[in-house]
Design a protein around this motif. Structure first.
Motif, mmCIF file in Angstrom:
data_model
loop_
_atom_site.group_PDB
_atom_site.id
_atom_site.type_symbol
_atom_site.label_atom_id
_atom_site.label_comp_id
_atom_site.label_asym_id
_atom_site.label_seq_id
_atom_site.Cartn_x
_atom_site.Cartn_y
_atom_site.Cartn_z
ATOM 1 N N SER A 17 11.038 -70.048 -6.234
ATOM 2 C CA SER A 17 11.280 -68.786 -6.941
ATOM 3 C C SER A 17 10.389 -67.673 -6.395
ATOM 4 N N GLN A 18 10.840 -66.413 -6.633
ATOM 5 C CA GLN A 18 10.051 -65.274 -6.181
ATOM 6 C C GLN A 18 8.693 -65.212 -6.887
ATOM 7 N N PRO A 19 8.625 -65.499 -8.201
ATOM 8 C CA PRO A 19 7.302 -65.527 -8.847
ATOM 9 C C PRO A 19 6.373 -66.586 -8.258
ATOM 10 N N ALA A 20 6.951 -67.702 -7.801
ATOM 11 C CA ALA A 20 6.121 -68.757 -7.195
ATOM 12 C C ALA A 20 5.499 -68.268 -5.898
ATOM 13 N N VAL A 21 6.291 -67.512 -5.107
ATOM 14 C CA VAL A 21 5.753 -66.949 -3.867
ATOM 15 C C VAL A 21 4.641 -65.952 -4.181
ATOM 16 N N SER A 22 4.889 -65.104 -5.169
ATOM 17 C CA SER A 22 3.874 -64.112 -5.551
ATOM 18 C C SER A 22 2.582 -64.797 -5.971
ATOM 19 N N ARG A 23 2.702 -65.867 -6.764
ATOM 20 C CA ARG A 23 1.519 -66.585 -7.210
ATOM 21 C C ARG A 23 0.760 -67.201 -6.034
ATOM 22 N N LEU A 24 1.488 -67.780 -5.056
ATOM 23 C CA LEU A 24 0.847 -68.378 -3.880
ATOM 24 C C LEU A 24 0.074 -67.326 -3.089
ATOM 25 N N ILE A 25 0.683 -66.136 -2.913
ATOM 26 C CA ILE A 25 0.012 -65.067 -2.167
ATOM 27 C C ILE A 25 -1.206 -64.582 -2.939
ATOM 28 N N ALA A 26 -1.067 -64.450 -4.266
ATOM 29 C CA ALA A 26 -2.189 -63.996 -5.090
ATOM 30 C C ALA A 26 -3.343 -64.987 -5.029
ATOM 31 N N ASP A 27 -3.029 -66.265 -5.099
ATOM 32 C CA ASP A 27 -4.083 -67.284 -5.045
ATOM 33 C C ASP A 27 -4.772 -67.300 -3.680
ATOM 34 N N LEU A 28 -3.985 -67.101 -2.621
ATOM 35 C CA LEU A 28 -4.561 -67.079 -1.273
ATOM 36 C C LEU A 28 -5.461 -65.864 -1.106
ATOM 37 N N THR A 29 -4.994 -64.734 -1.601
ATOM 38 C CA THR A 29 -5.806 -63.507 -1.550
ATOM 39 C C THR A 29 -7.119 -63.700 -2.296
ATOM 40 N N ASP A 30 -7.027 -64.324 -3.470
ATOM 41 C CA ASP A 30 -8.222 -64.577 -4.273
ATOM 42 C C ASP A 30 -9.175 -65.534 -3.556
ATOM 43 N N ALA A 31 -8.609 -66.560 -2.914
ATOM 44 C CA ALA A 31 -9.441 -67.550 -2.229
ATOM 45 C C ALA A 31 -10.165 -66.945 -1.037
ATOM 46 N N LEU A 32 -9.482 -66.052 -0.303
ATOM 47 C CA LEU A 32 -10.067 -65.472 0.904
ATOM 48 C C LEU A 32 -10.974 -64.282 0.595
ATOM 49 N N GLY A 33 -10.647 -63.572 -0.480
ATOM 50 C CA GLY A 33 -11.517 -62.462 -0.873
ATOM 51 C C GLY A 33 -11.151 -61.127 -0.264
ATOM 52 N N PHE A 34 -9.963 -60.996 0.318
ATOM 53 C CA PHE A 34 -9.516 -59.702 0.857
ATOM 54 C C PHE A 34 -7.987 -59.651 0.822
ATOM 55 N N ASP A 35 -7.457 -58.421 0.882
ATOM 56 C CA ASP A 35 -6.004 -58.238 0.827
ATOM 57 C C ASP A 35 -5.348 -58.748 2.092
ATOM 58 N N LEU A 36 -4.150 -59.269 1.913
ATOM 59 C CA LEU A 36 -3.414 -59.843 3.035
ATOM 60 C C LEU A 36 -2.172 -59.048 3.396
ATOM 61 N N LEU A 37 -1.652 -58.262 2.426
ATOM 62 C CA LEU A 37 -0.384 -57.568 2.641
ATOM 63 C C LEU A 37 -0.486 -56.107 2.215
ATOM 64 N N ASP A 38 0.198 -55.248 2.978
ATOM 65 C CA ASP A 38 0.391 -53.844 2.625
ATOM 66 C C ASP A 38 1.878 -53.587 2.487
ATOM 67 N N ARG A 39 2.240 -52.609 1.640
ATOM 68 C CA ARG A 39 3.649 -52.249 1.510
ATOM 69 C C ARG A 39 3.902 -50.969 2.298
ATOM 70 N N ARG A 40 4.853 -51.028 3.213
ATOM 71 C CA ARG A 40 5.200 -49.863 4.027
ATOM 72 C C ARG A 40 6.716 -49.769 4.127
ATOM 73 N N GLU A 41 7.227 -48.629 3.660
ATOM 74 C CA GLU A 41 8.665 -48.349 3.745
ATOM 75 C C GLU A 41 9.494 -49.512 3.177
ATOM 76 N N GLY A 42 9.063 -50.013 2.033
ATOM 77 C CA GLY A 42 9.823 -51.054 1.355
ATOM 78 C C GLY A 42 9.617 -52.459 1.900
ATOM 79 N N ARG A 43 8.751 -52.622 2.870
ATOM 80 C CA ARG A 43 8.483 -53.950 3.433
ATOM 81 C C ARG A 43 7.007 -54.294 3.266
ATOM 82 N N LEU A 44 6.754 -55.606 3.172
ATOM 83 C CA LEU A 44 5.374 -56.091 3.127
ATOM 84 C C LEU A 44 4.938 -56.449 4.544
#
Length: 302
Positions: A32-59
């Motif tokens: 599911s899309q929420p599952a992907v969001s949670r995985l990215i959020a957990d990875l971001t939290d684990a690493l301690g910095f942002d991983l994705l930017d939004r540009r023109e509707g894309r990550l």
């Protein structure tokens, strides 16, 4: 950084970067899309910095994420290889097999059996080390090999063994009067030059007893440690020998013939392995395969 990274988190990041949105990444990963969001959020939290930017509707990946990408890809590739190798081991198509054997086996029966065994097991690595029985026993005690193929084994508390009897035949040069006989007995070899194995071997003792039981004395013209050596002499017309049919069979079409020998004097092989070393699945499977290959040479009453 306060949690462990997981392969699924890394896969989610790669999927988002490849597809540009959480929704498309979720379809690719079949979650599911929420599952992907949670995985990215957990990875971001684990690493301690942002991983994705939004540009023109894309990550798109941040500079930090781009810096990590080569290591992430290598890690996932390594995990994939480990998974594939583990599956191959489970299916007995990969692994390592170390075999110690008598020198004669290294050039006679064993190569053919191994060729058949490995035909469907391309990922299996094999080491073959031929040597005398005393050395094979040392290797088994030292747990240096998975399997040993030897003879004359009398037991050792650190070694597990299984004895298998192999029938013997009398091998002689083509054109010999012995070819007229269906079965060859000690009395038929009175005037023959006999090539025997070493006198201290169990097989030599049993053969000597068979000669005495037939009212004959076993005399030796040439003493050879290996049956294959005896076969080479017979090929050259030097004499005759009573040997394992396993070895005699390798010399068909090379100027020799052989007939069953009576009374039955089996050549006793011992399949040995270390007791205190867990035998791998591939080694156990090969042991069964090898034993099957010996069935056609089992002794038969005359």
């Amino acid at each position: 950084m306060h949690s462990q990274l997981s392969p699924r988190q890394l896969e989610a990041l790669l999927a988002v970067i490849e597809h540009g949105t959480m929704t498309r990444a979720s379809r690719a990963l079949e979650i599911s899309q929420p599952a992907v969001s949670r995985l990215i959020a957990d990875l971001t939290d684990a690493l301690g910095f942002d991983l994705l930017d939004r540009r023109e509707g894309r990550l798109v990946p941040t500079q930090e994420a781009r810096f990590l990408m080569p290591d992430i890809k290598r890690s996932l590739e390594l995990l994939s290889r480990i998974s594939d190798t583990g599956r191959n081991i489970t299916q007995r198509t990969a692994g390592e097999l170390r075999i110690a054997c008598l020198p004669g086996f290294a050039v006679s029966h064993l190569p053919g059996v191994l060729t058949e065994f490995l035909a469907q097991r391309a990922g299996v690595k094999v080491t073959i080390e031929p040597d005398r029985p005393e050395r094979i026993l040392e290797w088994m005690i030292g747990e240096q090999f998975d399997i040993g193929i030897t003879d004359g084994f009398e037991g050792h508390p650190a070694v597990e063994s299984e004895a298998i009897n192999v029938r013997t035949v009398c091998i002689f040069p083509q054109g010999s009067p012995l070819a007229r006989l269906e079965v060859i007995r000690p009395r038929d070899l009175v005037d023959q030059k006999i090539i025997n194995t070493r006198r201290e071997s169990v097989f030599y003792r049993l053969l000597s007893e068979a000669f005495l039981a037939d009212g004959q004395t076993l005399t030796t013209f040439i003493e050879a440690r290996q049956f294959t050596t005896a076969c080479e002499f017979v090929c050259r017309g030097v004499g005759v020998a009573v040997i394992s049919e396993l070895d005699a069979a390798q010399y068909k079409g090379r100027g020799v013939e052989f007939r069953p020998f009576a009374p039955t004097v089996p050549h006793r092989l011992s399949l040995v392995r270390p007791i205190h070393k867990q035998t791998s699945m591939i080694a156990l499977e090969f042991l069964e395969y090898f034993k099957q290959s010996l069935q056609e040479y089992a002794p038969q009453p005359h």
